[in-house]
Design an enzyme around this catalytic site. Structure first.
Site, PDB file in Angstrom:
ATOM      1  N   VAL A  85     -43.147 -14.112   0.244  1.00  0.00           N
ATOM      2  CA  VAL A  85     -42.949 -13.543  -1.081  1.00  0.00           C
ATOM      3  C   VAL A  85     -41.485 -13.123  -1.200  1.00  0.00           C
ATOM      4  CG1 VAL A  85     -43.680 -11.790  -2.729  1.00  0.00           C
ATOM      5  CG2 VAL A  85     -45.343 -12.771  -1.124  1.00  0.00           C
ATOM      6  N   LYS A  86     -40.823 -13.685  -2.210  1.00  0.00           N
ATOM      7  CA  LYS A  86     -39.402 -13.362  -2.406  1.00  0.00           C
ATOM      8  C   LYS A  86     -39.288 -12.035  -3.158  1.00  0.00           C
ATOM      9  CE  LYS A  86     -36.593 -16.717  -3.561  1.00  0.00           C
ATOM     10  NZ  LYS A  86     -36.106 -17.825  -4.435  1.00  0.00           N
ATOM     11  N   ILE A  87     -38.461 -11.171  -2.607  1.00  0.00           N
ATOM     12  CA  ILE A  87     -38.284  -9.833  -3.175  1.00  0.00           C
ATOM     13  C   ILE A  87     -36.784  -9.587  -3.323  1.00  0.00           C
ATOM     14  CG2 ILE A  87     -38.660  -7.364  -2.764  1.00  0.00           C
ATOM     15  CD1 ILE A  87     -41.363  -8.586  -2.822  1.00  0.00           C
TER      16      ILE A  87
END
Ligand code: E4P
Length: 226
Positions: A85-87
């Protein structure tokens, strides 16, 4: 070096996986919205093409840690497989990365413009950090040197996180990132093709075929000639 394709276009992903040694797919909200379809249909379509083992990086769009964590848990449950998950590396994002690390959900810290942002994200628990090479170059910075600094810092502090260099506009930027030890690159389909293209390669291949066929016959291969 891990080669990753930066697109949500299923046709382009299928082609890349068919021809090249791909390690994964990255998307971002802009890339997904370009496809103008239900995003879950797109992401499940990508997963079907690349399989469960290949990396898929999908960005959360919330701006608070609490909501980012909820999005990450949701994406992890509906897409599954080897998901990151890109944050973004805003303070709420760093908080989310810490929480997600404890929950065992893998993250890629994104929208990185400085080596310190990358270091903080990695210490917080991100598996990958994504410096935006071309966007740094665009503001008169040096994207490759930011990648080199991150690689050096990760070596120096024995940090497991990997650099996922992103935002490329030409092959030379990719090449320079490889020279400074960037662990992975994500490139759009056009750059991926351009990385292999060379007119003299095509010319040489044509010459080999012409010379061979002039003696052994048109369309004959090494298998056909007895
Ligand atoms: C990675 O997934 C980044 O979001 C992406 O490479 C940004 O690229 P751009 O600067 O070409 O939009």
């Amino acid at each position: 070096m891990l080669y990753i394709i930066d697109t949500a276009n299923l046709e382009a992903i299928e082609k890349a996986y068919n021809f090249y040694p791909m390690a994964g797919v990255t998307t971002n909200p802009t890339i997904i919205s370009k496809e103008n379809k239900n995003f879950l249909v797109i992401l499940k379509g990508i997963r079907k093409i690349i399989g469960a083992e290949s990396m898929l990086h999908v960005q959360a769009v919330s701006l608070t840690a609490e909501k980012m964590v909820q999005e990450a848990e949701y994406l992890n449950s509906v897409i599954g497989g080897n998901l990151y998950v890109k944050i973004p590396v805003i303070p709420e994002g760093i908080k989310a990365i810490k929480i997600l690390k404890q929950k065992g959900i893998k993250t890629t810290a994104t929208a990185i413009f400085t080596a310190q942002q990358a270091l903080i994200a990695a210490v917080a628990g991100a598996s990958f950090v994504a410096p935006y090479v071309n966007r740094i170059d665009n503001i008169s910075g040096d994207g490759v040197s930011v990648v080199a600094q991150i690689v050096q810092l990760f070596d120096q502090y024995d940090i497991d996180a990997k650099v996922l260099a992103a935002s490329f506009k030409n092959v030379q930027q990719v090449h320079n990132v490889a020279l400074v030890g960037g662990h992975s690159v994500t490139v759009n389909p056009e750059i991926l093709d351009a990385m292999l293209a060379h007119p003299l390669t095509d010319w040489s291949v044509n010459q080999f075929v012409n010379d061979w066929e002039s003696v052994y016959g048109i369309g004959k291969t090494t298998i056909d000639v007895k």
